[in-house]
Scaffold this active site. Structure first.
Site, mmCIF file in Angstrom:
data_model
loop_
_atom_site.group_PDB
_atom_site.id
_atom_site.type_symbol
_atom_site.label_atom_id
_atom_site.label_comp_id
_atom_site.label_asym_id
_atom_site.label_seq_id
_atom_site.Cartn_x
_atom_site.Cartn_y
_atom_site.Cartn_z
ATOM 1 C CG ASP A 233 29.598 12.227 30.520
ATOM 2 O OD1 ASP A 233 29.594 11.850 29.165
ATOM 3 O OD2 ASP A 233 29.508 11.481 31.325
ATOM 4 N NE ARG B 249 28.797 3.657 31.569
ATOM 5 C CZ ARG B 249 27.723 3.564 31.192
ATOM 6 N NH1 ARG B 249 26.616 2.796 31.856
ATOM 7 N NH2 ARG B 249 27.135 4.404 30.363
ATOM 8 N N GLY B 250 27.978 6.519 34.185
ATOM 9 C CA GLY B 250 26.767 7.349 33.287
ATOM 10 C C GLY B 250 26.520 8.715 33.970
ATOM 11 C CG ASN C 74 28.358 11.438 25.268
ATOM 12 O OD1 ASN C 74 27.919 11.098 26.376
ATOM 13 N ND2 ASN C 74 28.066 10.493 24.132
ATOM 14 C CE LYS C 75 32.810 7.157 27.806
ATOM 15 N NZ LYS C 75 33.798 7.187 28.880
HETATM 16 O O1 MRU Z 1 32.503 6.892 31.080
HETATM 17 P P1 MRU Z 1 31.230 6.818 31.336
HETATM 18 O O2 MRU Z 1 30.691 5.288 30.725
HETATM 19 O O3 MRU Z 1 30.577 7.238 32.609
HETATM 20 O O4 MRU Z 1 30.603 7.694 30.219
HETATM 21 C C1 MRU Z 1 29.142 7.695 29.815
HETATM 22 C C2 MRU Z 1 28.724 8.588 28.837
HETATM 23 O O5 MRU Z 1 29.573 9.047 28.265
HETATM 24 C C3 MRU Z 1 27.172 8.705 28.754
HETATM 25 O O6 MRU Z 1 27.159 8.894 27.076
HETATM 26 C C4 MRU Z 1 26.909 10.022 29.492
HETATM 27 O O7 MRU Z 1 27.326 9.848 30.680
HETATM 28 C C5 MRU Z 1 25.501 10.159 29.456
HETATM 29 S S1 MRU Z 1 24.586 8.963 30.396
HETATM 30 C C6 MRU Z 1 22.762 9.107 30.271
#
Ligand code: MRU
Length: 352
Positions: A243, A51-52, A253-254
């Site tokens: 994202d 993830r990320g 973003n999240k």
């Molecule tokens: O759902 P996830 O855990 O993949 O979401 C991650 C995020 O929102 C991060 O802040 C984003 O991907 C940046 S990671 C460097």
């Protein structure tokens, strides 16, 4: 950096497979899984074993290699191989919809498939090498983001972050947490407030693990607490990852990031995004065009397999939100810190 974090490669191409940290079990367990087929990679991205945004970009690139290795066994003509592989690559890019790094990295692999002059084994080798190149570049880029970002961290700052934009969201070092790491290397008096990040707890499970392993003072708070601590003067700046960033700077973003940005604006606290240029999607004008992933109701209704609400209650579970560009103080990239107006600064960063 501590021994632990400096040795982490969240995802790496080894022994003809993609080896990754299984993030569904962190912090109870820290184990690697080997992904050996294209479909396994699709599922690993979807179920968030990896993830990320930057990490799933690399995963997508590896996934294309795995599909290519499977198709090689079908004894197809070169043209058929290319046609089928491009279809598989497009499928891989649909494993999650919001983080554009996934589509970006898959497109890089598709360019190789379309432009290669090699035979099938040669194409596969080129795809593997490109995946490894993207991995290595990711770490270099994050270190640059970290160093640019460290310049705007005040001495002794308390930095709030949301979700996990750290080593485990990238190949290594991290984006928002890269800024924290670079700042801490210069100033041991900084500290971090980490939002727990409901519903999947990336802040609690992953960010606190990463930072405490690096010896960086970290305080875990629940998502609703950020404005309380801002009002008390206990937060000096916010740094989060991204994202997908639209051409005007609007940033997905999240889920919960938007709330943090509004609270930061109200309290006059600088709010920074840290992300590589590969997270910027210049094909979309504003954040309204960003597809927001809808995730399962169980992520909200259950914690560790136990129901926490009335079983029949309605649930909506968007994985991300979009922070409007006017709430963002700067976007920290490997090309420097972009400032408003973002339409201009983003354009200039791509021209650099
Ligand atoms: O759902 P996830 O855990 O993949 O979401 C991650 C995020 O929102 C991060 O802040 C984003 O991907 C940046 S990671 C460097």
């Amino acid at each position: 950096m501590s021994e632990f974090i400096s040795k982490i490669r969240t995802i790496q191409w080894v022994d003809n497979c993609s080896r990754m940290v299984d993030q569904t079990v962190v912090p109870y367990e820290f184990k690697y899984v080997d992904i050996t087929t294209g479909q396994q990679m699709f599922d690993a991205i979807k179920t968030m074993i990896v993830r990320g945004a930057p990490a799933i970009g690399i995963a997508g690139a590896h996934g294309v290699v795995l599909y290519a290795m499977e198709l090689e066994k079908e004894n197809l003509s070169r043209d058929e191989f290319i046609k089928k592989l491009l279809e598989k690559a497009d499928y891989m890019a649909t494993s999650r919809p919001t983080a554009v790094n996934l589509m970006w990295a898959v497109e890089k692999q598709k360019d190789i498939i379309k432009n290669s002059k090699s035979d099938i084994p040669g194409i596969i080798e080129e795809l593997k090498q490109n995946g490894i190149k993207l991995e290595n570049e990711d770490i270099e880029i994050n270190k640059k983001i970290g160093d640019y970002g460290a310049e705007v961290v005040p001495k002794g700052a308390s930095i709030l972050t949301h979700c996990n934009a750290g080593a485990l969201a990238t190949v290594g070092y991290g984006t928002a947490l890269g800024v924290v790491r670079s700042a801490f290397a210069k100033d041991k008096t900084i500290q971090v407030f980490a939002d727990e990040t409901r519903p999947r707890q990336q802040g609690a499970r992953i960010t606190t693990l990463e930072l405490t392993m690096d010896g960086i003072p970290t305080t875990l708070i629940t998502d609703g607490m950020c404005s309380y601590f801002m009002k008390k003067g206990m937060i000096d700046m916010v740094v989060v990852g991204a994202d997908r960033i639209a051409a005007n700077g609007d940033t997905a973003n999240k889920i919960g990031t938007y709330t943090v940005a509004i609270a930061a604006k109200y309290h006059n606290i600088p709010f920074y995004i840290a992300a590589p240029l590969s997270t910027i999607d210049t094909s979309i004008k504003t954040g309204d065009e960003i597809v927001i992933e809808e995730r399962s109701r169980e992520e909200v209704t259950h914690i560790n397999g136990k129901i926490i609400c009335a079983p029949e209650v309605n649930v909506i579970n968007p994985g991300f939100d979009v922070t409007p560009h006017e709430l963002i103080t700067g976007i920290i990239t490997e090309k420097g810190i972009l400032r408003p107006d973002y339409k201009t600064s983003i354009k200039e960063a791509f021209e650099k």
